[in-house]
Design a protein around this motif. Structure first.
Motif, PDB file in Angstrom:
ATOM      1  N   THR A 267     -12.589  -4.468   6.511  1.00  0.00           N
ATOM      2  CA  THR A 267     -13.228  -4.950   5.292  1.00  0.00           C
ATOM      3  C   THR A 267     -14.155  -6.142   5.564  1.00  0.00           C
ATOM      4  OG1 THR A 267     -11.396  -6.462   4.808  1.00  0.00           O
ATOM      5  CG2 THR A 267     -11.212  -4.232   3.955  1.00  0.00           C
TER       6      THR A 267
ATOM      7  N   SER B 106      -0.709  -7.038   5.133  1.00  0.00           N
ATOM      8  CA  SER B 106      -0.796  -8.381   4.578  1.00  0.00           C
ATOM      9  C   SER B 106       0.395  -9.262   4.952  1.00  0.00           C
ATOM     10  CB  SER B 106      -0.954  -8.320   3.058  1.00  0.00           C
ATOM     11  OG  SER B 106       0.179  -7.713   2.493  1.00  0.00           O
TER      12      SER B 106
ATOM     13  N   CYS C 254       0.826  -1.219   0.000  1.00  0.00           N
ATOM     14  CA  CYS C 254       0.000   0.000   0.000  1.00  0.00           C
ATOM     15  C   CYS C 254       0.855   1.261   0.000  1.00  0.00           C
ATOM     16  CB  CYS C 254      -0.918   0.014   1.208  1.00  0.00           C
ATOM     17  SG  CYS C 254      -1.881  -1.482   1.377  1.00  0.00           S
TER      18      CYS C 254
ATOM     19  N   CYS D  21      -1.200   2.443   4.350  1.00  0.00           N
ATOM     20  CA  CYS D  21      -1.802   1.225   4.877  1.00  0.00           C
ATOM     21  C   CYS D  21      -2.378   1.484   6.275  1.00  0.00           C
ATOM     22  CB  CYS D  21      -0.748   0.112   4.903  1.00  0.00           C
ATOM     23  SG  CYS D  21      -1.457  -1.548   4.956  1.00  0.00           S
TER      24      CYS D  21
ATOM     25  N   SER E 250      -6.142  -6.897  -7.056  1.00  0.00           N
ATOM     26  CA  SER E 250      -5.218  -5.781  -6.776  1.00  0.00           C
ATOM     27  C   SER E 250      -4.647  -5.267  -8.087  1.00  0.00           C
ATOM     28  CB  SER E 250      -4.073  -6.265  -5.869  1.00  0.00           C
ATOM     29  OG  SER E 250      -4.585  -6.860  -4.714  1.00  0.00           O
TER      30      SER E 250
ATOM     31  N   SER F 269     -10.760  -5.307  -1.971  1.00  0.00           N
ATOM     32  CA  SER F 269     -10.006  -6.004  -0.935  1.00  0.00           C
ATOM     33  C   SER F 269     -10.349  -5.385   0.422  1.00  0.00           C
ATOM     34  CB  SER F 269      -8.506  -5.916  -1.208  1.00  0.00           C
ATOM     35  OG  SER F 269      -8.114  -4.563  -1.395  1.00  0.00           O
ATOM     36  N   CYS F 270     -10.533  -6.157   1.481  1.00  0.00           N
ATOM     37  CA  CYS F 270     -10.516  -7.584   1.257  1.00  0.00           C
ATOM     38  C   CYS F 270     -11.895  -8.207   1.493  1.00  0.00           C
ATOM     39  CB  CYS F 270      -9.484  -8.222   2.187  1.00  0.00           C
ATOM     40  SG  CYS F 270      -8.583  -9.548   1.358  1.00  0.00           S
TER      41      CYS F 270
ATOM     42  N   HIS G 108      -3.873   1.634  -1.357  1.00  0.00           N
ATOM     43  CA  HIS G 108      -4.366   0.814  -0.248  1.00  0.00           C
ATOM     44  C   HIS G 108      -5.698   0.164  -0.609  1.00  0.00           C
ATOM     45  CE1 HIS G 108      -7.308   3.933   0.879  1.00  0.00           C
ATOM     46  NE2 HIS G 108      -6.334   4.822   0.879  1.00  0.00           N
ATOM     47  N   CYS G 109      -6.189  -0.724   0.254  1.00  0.00           N
ATOM     48  CA  CYS G 109      -7.433  -1.453  -0.018  1.00  0.00           C
ATOM     49  C   CYS G 109      -8.544  -0.473  -0.380  1.00  0.00           C
ATOM     50  CB  CYS G 109      -7.822  -2.298   1.193  1.00  0.00           C
ATOM     51  SG  CYS G 109      -6.690  -3.656   1.491  1.00  0.00           S
ATOM     52  N   GLN G 110      -9.329  -0.871  -1.376  1.00  0.00           N
ATOM     53  CA  GLN G 110     -10.255   0.092  -1.968  1.00  0.00           C
ATOM     54  C   GLN G 110     -11.679   0.003  -1.436  1.00  0.00           C
ATOM     55  OE1 GLN G 110      -9.528  -2.955  -2.976  1.00  0.00           O
ATOM     56  NE2 GLN G 110      -9.332  -2.994  -5.217  1.00  0.00           N
ATOM     57  N   THR G 111     -11.910  -0.861  -0.447  1.00  0.00           N
ATOM     58  CA  THR G 111     -13.197  -0.836   0.261  1.00  0.00           C
ATOM     59  C   THR G 111     -13.135   0.252   1.335  1.00  0.00           C
ATOM     60  OG1 THR G 111     -12.342  -2.421   1.848  1.00  0.00           O
ATOM     61  CG2 THR G 111     -13.568  -3.319  -0.030  1.00  0.00           C
TER      62      THR G 111
END
Ligand code: FES
Length: 577
Positions: free
Chosen positions: A479, A91, A58, A126, A193, A164-165, A198-201
């Motif tokens: 998430t 992760s 991230c 992150c 990905s 994710s995730c 960073h995670c997109q949720t």
């Protein structure tokens, strides 16, 4: 701002403007990098505090952003110097990044304190790198602006949008239930990905980016810009210019991180249906700036705040959609009657000025306040004899029929016990049971990992069960979803009531009444308390020993007791000799 005498009061002048041996040493060693006097003479020194790391996907693109910050600093007449700090990647880091959030916060704080910095731009992305940067900067209290790395682009697989995730958990349950095969599972791994970021949720990273914007610690509109959108570099360049202006104006984190700013942040946390981890990080940050932030305030504001942002895991869309729909300024403008509009931000303007005129572009993604997704916020705070100092549940992520529930406990003593038995066909569990995990809190795990989203036993998944009441002293990934009670305080490893629960005990959850109770009489609980012995300490030395000895419980944000508050930043460079 240039090199004028208006910079005479700069902290860095105590290093570089001295006409003595110390001044010679400070300047001379800097010149080893090829800088001439013109590069830094009379200019504010801006630290670019970079949590870049190839171990943290991230944050792996943050060097590019640092270059954009550098451009902005130079445009405004500052002298930029980039430096690394510890980085925390969700992760790869074991057992959990939360164990190291306070260590990174110490790194950020002491780096700012020890070096001749007049201001800092904090680059992070992150989950834990954002609160750690905020906490460190708050305690150091020199002017600071945070710039997040931005979310990844939407994932795609077979015409489905993946985030994710949330979709990792969902498809893993599909795999365990036998509804997708290994090849499909692998294909999803390759599709989720698609870019840096960073995670997109609306997981913890996105939540903390939005919370940072609501606090006023990043530029207006910055939270949702995708990592790979050229405008993300525009945010970084603007922050480079702005930090020079903030130094001239004398705006420090303590001017921004007021009680009003925290109330704005909590209101936004509810409206975006943000991660439960946001509660912990806000409590810890408030402790750094002496703002009283009881858990019950989260509950009080939840009742007054509509849920507006339709993002996974509670909703449907992802951060890229959120950006195109208007992003956080549009949400905050909808909430304006509930916000402190006079709160100062690092734009050197108030919240009210920052959000004026911001419009919702897509009402499927951001609901208007008069047609919310829910009249109330998503996070609730529970009390009861199982959680005397509180617990947290995200009601928007739970099956509504489980929000009033009474069931028999199925107890797992720790994560190893859970892993060994959860898919045992002989496990005595049904869809009315309450799964209980002990020894997963700040001291017990240690570090309060994201183990609270206990996996539903495979035999129940195959029978079509999609949610169960699950309770623990752990956290849950932002998430994740489900009727999951988290952050029980005090935790079981320090003798909290969770330690006393046994298989078959009746547990009652009543979200409307905000209660979580163990339906066992007091005499029996007393007897169990007397025979309880604490689990053996897992670490005898090093940072992890310090962590177990000094970490506060979840209701205080799991900071170290000795890190609450601020210390003065030394202004005299000779102090370091
Ligand atoms: Fe970094 Fe999800 S792994 S935000």
């Amino acid at each position: 701002m240039g090199t004028s005498s208006s910079n005479d009061g700069l902290r860095s002048r105590n290093w570089f403007a001295r006409d003595d041996l110390d001044g010679f040493l400070h300047r001379s060693w800097l010149k080893a990098q090829g800088f001439t006097d013109r590069a830094f003479e009379g200019r504010p020194v801006i630290g670019i505090c970079n949590s870049y790391s190839e171990l943290v996907n991230c944050n792996a693109h943050l060097r590019d952003l640092a270059e954009a910050v550098r451009r902005g600093v130079l445009q405004a007449g500052g002298f930029p110097l980039e430096f690394p700090v510890m980085s925390l990647g969700e992760s790869l880091m074991k057992p959990t990044t939360m164990l190291y959030r306070n260590l990174m916060a110490m790194d950020v704080e002491e780096s700012i304190r020890a070096y001749p910095l007049d201001g800092v731009v904090l680059l992070c992305g992150c989950d834990k790198t954002v609160p750690a940067s905020l906490m460190g900067a708050a305690s150091a209290n020199v002017p600071a602006i945070l710039v997040t790395g931005g979310p990844m682009l939407n994932g795609h697989w077979r015409n489905q949008t993946l985030g994710s995730c949330t979709d990792c958990w969902r498809f893993h349950e599909e795999l365990r239930a036998g509804r997708i095969d290994r090849a499909e599972w692998r294909d999803i791994e390759n599709s989720i990905s698609r870019s840096s970021g960073h995670c997109q949720t609306m997981g913890t990273a996105s939540t903390m980016a939005c919370v940072t914007e609501a606090l006023g610690m990043t530029l207006a509109g910055a939270a949702a810009v995708p990592a790979s959108d050229s405008r993300r570099k525009g945010v970084a360049e603007s922050a480079g210019r702005k930090i020079v202006e903030l130094i001239a104006a004398g705006v420090r984190p303590s001017d921004v991180l007021t009680r009003s700013a925290f109330e704005n942040a909590i209101t936004v946390l509810h409206a975006i249906s943000g991660s439960t981890n946001g509660v912990l990080h806000l409590c810890a940050l408030a402790g750094r700036v002496d703002v009283d932030l009881p858990l019950d305030l989260f509950d009080e504001l939840s009742e007054k705040t509509p849920w507006l942002v339709n993002l996974k895991p509670a909703g449907q869309y992802l951060m890229e959609d959120f950006y195109y729909a208007g992003g956080l300024p549009a949400v905050m403008n909808e909430l304006s009657s509930r916000l402190h509009l006079d709160a100062l931000t690092v734009t050197n303007k108030t919240v009210g000025v920052n959000i004026a005129g911001a419009e919702i572009v897509n009402t499927d993604v951001i609901a208007p306040a008069d047609r919310p997704l829910s009249e109330r916020g998503s996070l609730v705070v529970l009390h009861g004899n199982l959680c005397p100092d509180g617990a947290v549940l995200k009601r928007s992520a739970a099956d509504p029929k489980l929000l009033q529930h009474q069931g028999r406990a199925v107890v797992f003593d720790d994560i190893g016990d859970l892993a060994a038995r959860v898919d045992d066909p002989d496990l005595a569990i049904d869809d009315g049971s309450v799964m209980v995990l002990k020894n997963a809190g700040p001291v017990g795990a240690p570090g309060m990992p994201e183990w609270g989203h206990l996996p539903i036993p495979a035999k129940l998944l195959r029978a079509g069960v999609t949610d169960l009441v699950r309770i623990s002293d752990a956290r849950m990934s932002g998430t994740s979803y489900g009727a999951v009670v988290l952050h029980i305080a005090p935790e079981s490893a320090v003798g909290g009531p969770l330690a006393l629960v046994r298989d078959g005990d009746l547990i009652r959850l009543d979200v409307d009444a905000r209660t979580l109770d163990l339906m066992v009489d007091e005499a029996e609980l007393d007897s169990r308390r007397r025979s309880w012995t604490p689990p053996a300490k897992k670490d005898e030395r090093g940072y992890r020993r310090l962590y177990a000895d000094r970490v506060l419980q979840a209701d205080e944000g799991c900071d170290f007791d000795f890190l609450r508050g601020r210390s003065p930043v030394v202004e005299d460079a000779t102090t370091y000799h």
